[in-house]
Design an enzyme around this catalytic site. Structure first.
Site, short mmCIF file in Angstrom:
data_model
loop_
_atom_site.label_atom_id
_atom_site.label_comp_id
_atom_site.label_asym_id
_atom_site.label_seq_id
_atom_site.Cartn_x
_atom_site.Cartn_y
_atom_site.Cartn_z
N ASN A 1 -103.48 21.57 20.26
CA ASN A 1 -102.47 21.42 19.19
C ASN A 1 -102.39 20.01 18.61
OD1 ASN A 1 -101.51 24.19 19.36
ND2 ASN A 1 -100.69 23.58 21.36
N TYR B 1 -93.47 14.69 16.40
CA TYR B 1 -94.81 14.08 16.37
C TYR B 1 -95.11 13.29 15.09
CZ TYR B 1 -95.38 17.14 20.36
OH TYR B 1 -95.20 17.76 21.58
N ALA C 1 -100.47 19.57 26.19
CA ALA C 1 -99.76 20.39 27.18
C ALA C 1 -100.49 20.43 28.52
CB ALA C 1 -99.57 21.81 26.64
N GLU D 1 -104.04 6.91 29.18
CA GLU D 1 -103.32 8.10 28.73
C GLU D 1 -102.47 7.75 27.50
OE1 GLU D 1 -100.27 9.00 31.59
OE2 GLU D 1 -100.00 11.05 30.86
C1 DQA Z 1 -97.94 15.32 23.84
C2 DQA Z 1 -96.74 15.67 24.74
C3 DQA Z 1 -96.98 17.00 25.45
O1 DQA Z 1 -95.89 17.31 26.29
C4 DQA Z 1 -97.15 18.12 24.46
O2 DQA Z 1 -97.45 19.32 25.11
C5 DQA Z 1 -98.15 17.80 23.39
C6 DQA Z 1 -98.25 16.44 22.87
C7 DQA Z 1 -97.68 14.05 23.02
O3 DQA Z 1 -98.66 13.49 22.52
O4 DQA Z 1 -96.53 13.64 22.84
O5 DQA Z 1 -98.81 18.71 22.87
O6 DQA Z 1 -99.05 15.07 24.68
#
Ligand code: DQA
Length: 144
Positions: free
Chosen positions: A10, A22, A76, A97
């Site tokens: 996603n 986002y 996720a 990360e």
């Molecule tokens: C994410 C945070 C995750 O919890 C979420 O499932 C995402 C995006 C972020 O970049 O804030 O898809 O990794």
């Protein structure tokens, strides 16, 4: 020096999905910012996005022996994937990360990061700027 940037499920819908969380910038904007950084620094940079856990594991394994640093937003899968954690540990490539949103202020199920356990640094809640911060960190860390 080669940096691999991995984005999980996603993230290709950033700019469309939950803009209040986002932001309005797209996955293409993330790529553009990183390509600009790559051009500025002369660091070879590969951008990869997949909605499939096994493809992400395959990509991490394929980086073994030819990649100096990994930037990863497993999306996720951050909160579920021991397979991605194990792959990062297996290749032992310095990894950072990134999370666009501040997961620490979100649901309980987002409070664990398996991938983060194999990462030496995290940039969480900086929006898409987090990818640039991770890139700068790795370039500095890897000594170029
Ligand atoms: C994410 C945070 C995750 O919890 C979420 O499932 C995402 C995006 C972020 O970049 O804030 O898809 O990794």
């Amino acid at each position: 020096m080669k940096i691999l940037v991995i984005n999980g499920p996603n993230i290709n819908f950033v700019g469309i999905r939950e803009k209040n969380i986002y932001g309005a910038e797209s996955y293409a904007d993330i790529c553009e910012r990183l390509q600009k950084k790559a051009a500025e620094t002369g660091v070879e940079t590969e951008l990869f996005q997949s909605n499939h856990e096994g493809d992400i594991v395959d990509k991490i394994q394929a980086a073994y022996g030819n990649t100096d640093g990994i930037i990863i937003n497993p999306a996720a899968y951050t909160h579920t994937s021991i397979a991605i954690l194990d792959a990062l540990k297996a290749v032992s490539i310095p990894a950072v990360e990134v999370h666009i949103s501040d997961v620490s202020k979100r649901e309980d199920f987002r409070q664990i990061s398996y991938a983060g356990m194999a990462c030496e640094k995290s940039f969480i809640g900086y929006g898409i700027r987090g990818y640039e911060l991770a890139f700068d960190y790795l370039v500095n860390r890897l000594g170029k």
